[in-house]
Design a protein around this motif. Sequence first.
Motif, PDB file in Angstrom:
ATOM      1  N   LEU A  29      -6.441 -28.210  20.156  1.00 43.77           N
ATOM      2  CA  LEU A  29      -7.358 -27.561  20.785  1.00 43.77           C
ATOM      3  C   LEU A  29      -7.208 -25.975  21.014  1.00 43.77           C
ATOM      4  O   LEU A  29      -8.276 -25.254  20.868  1.00 43.77           O
ATOM      5  N   MET A  30      -6.113 -25.544  21.088  1.00 44.04           N
ATOM      6  CA  MET A  30      -5.744 -24.031  21.394  1.00 44.04           C
ATOM      7  C   MET A  30      -6.384 -23.396  20.058  1.00 44.04           C
ATOM      8  O   MET A  30      -6.900 -22.518  19.988  1.00 44.04           O
ATOM      9  N   ARG A  31      -5.740 -23.815  19.086  1.00 48.97           N
ATOM     10  CA  ARG A  31      -5.722 -23.390  17.460  1.00 48.97           C
ATOM     11  C   ARG A  31      -7.223 -23.506  17.152  1.00 48.97           C
ATOM     12  O   ARG A  31      -7.759 -22.499  16.506  1.00 48.97           O
ATOM     13  N   ASN A  32      -7.982 -24.197  17.576  1.00 47.82           N
ATOM     14  CA  ASN A  32      -9.176 -24.319  17.162  1.00 47.82           C
ATOM     15  C   ASN A  32     -10.424 -24.110  18.251  1.00 47.82           C
ATOM     16  O   ASN A  32     -11.642 -24.672  18.050  1.00 47.82           O
ATOM     17  N   ASN A  33      -9.983 -23.451  19.058  1.00 45.42           N
ATOM     18  CA  ASN A  33     -10.937 -23.059  20.226  1.00 45.42           C
ATOM     19  C   ASN A  33     -12.012 -22.255  19.455  1.00 45.42           C
ATOM     20  O   ASN A  33     -11.938 -21.243  18.748  1.00 45.42           O
ATOM     21  N   PRO A  34     -13.331 -22.703  19.737  1.00 45.22           N
ATOM     22  CA  PRO A  34     -14.447 -22.036  19.022  1.00 45.22           C
ATOM     23  C   PRO A  34     -14.764 -20.728  19.706  1.00 45.22           C
ATOM     24  O   PRO A  34     -15.435 -20.059  18.954  1.00 45.22           O
ATOM     25  N   ASN A  35     -14.131 -20.439  20.777  1.00 46.75           N
ATOM     26  CA  ASN A  35     -14.387 -19.248  20.924  1.00 46.75           C
ATOM     27  C   ASN A  35     -13.515 -17.809  20.277  1.00 46.75           C
ATOM     28  O   ASN A  35     -13.680 -16.740  20.391  1.00 46.75           O
ATOM     29  N   HIS A  36     -12.560 -18.691  19.439  1.00 44.60           N
ATOM     30  CA  HIS A  36     -11.541 -17.785  18.895  1.00 44.60           C
ATOM     31  C   HIS A  36     -11.448 -18.103  17.619  1.00 44.60           C
ATOM     32  O   HIS A  36     -10.526 -17.304  16.789  1.00 44.60           O
ATOM     33  N   ALA A  37     -12.022 -19.150  16.818  1.00 39.70           N
ATOM     34  CA  ALA A  37     -11.698 -19.505  15.681  1.00 39.70           C
ATOM     35  C   ALA A  37     -13.097 -20.021  15.220  1.00 39.70           C
ATOM     36  O   ALA A  37     -14.144 -20.446  15.787  1.00 39.70           O
ATOM     37  N   ALA A  38     -13.216 -19.592  13.744  1.00 41.39           N
ATOM     38  CA  ALA A  38     -14.579 -20.000  13.046  1.00 41.39           C
ATOM     39  C   ALA A  38     -14.645 -21.703  13.132  1.00 41.39           C
ATOM     40  O   ALA A  38     -13.711 -22.138  12.846  1.00 41.39           O
ATOM     41  N   PRO A  39     -15.935 -22.068  13.555  1.00 42.38           N
ATOM     42  CA  PRO A  39     -15.902 -23.561  13.441  1.00 42.38           C
ATOM     43  C   PRO A  39     -15.778 -24.332  12.154  1.00 42.38           C
ATOM     44  O   PRO A  39     -16.000 -23.602  10.940  1.00 42.38           O
TER      45      PRO A  39
END
Length: 217
Positions: free
Chosen positions: A76-86
């Motif tokens: 969830l942290m690696r794929n946080n939409p606020n910090h990673a492209a969807p």
Amino acid sequence: MEDQAQLKALLAPNSNLKIKKEDGDLFLAKKLYPVLLPGLEALAEQIEMFQKDTERKIDPRIRARFNPCIFLGEFLMRNNPNHAAPSAKQVKILAMAEKEAKERYFLARQHHLAKIFNTMPYARRCDTSDISKFVGTLDEKLGFKGKMSESFNEFAGNLKDSEWTFEEVFEELKKWFFNQKSIESGEFEASAVKAWGQIRKAADIFQFSCETTNNQG
């Protein structure tokens, strides 16, 4: 189809839960599920990999360190939409949630739209050009400053030339609303909250006036 079935199973249209004036299940579908569902799938694949390793080829130290909660949290942290492209899957889930939101928005207002339509001079005999007039009326009352009319008129070019009932007009409005890109459901909701109340009140007054006139006649 599998993603759509998963999302449908998690949605609860009859729930009374509201988050920021939005259905709680739709809020979760937009803010949580696009990250959580892929994370749970990745976790399930990881567990399945361990289960299928009957010959114990995976390093025992990796097995010993594996913690499902930590695995999911890191995902969830690696794929946080606020910090990673969807991811493609996230975009797909968001699109399905947006479609569901649009459908609910429109269906919830079918009765109100019918009232507005019945106040129009073309209510009894509506041709194709009158549909654009009806949308123009909605555009003006909802404060979209022509954006709604412009988008619908592009869609209306493919409509058959005939007389229309309100039910048929409503179905075409739904098709346009689901496929158009210029107005998101959230934007529509925000612009329309106050206006819908005024529109409903005006339509109710008109309907009462007509019923009174008919009774007097």
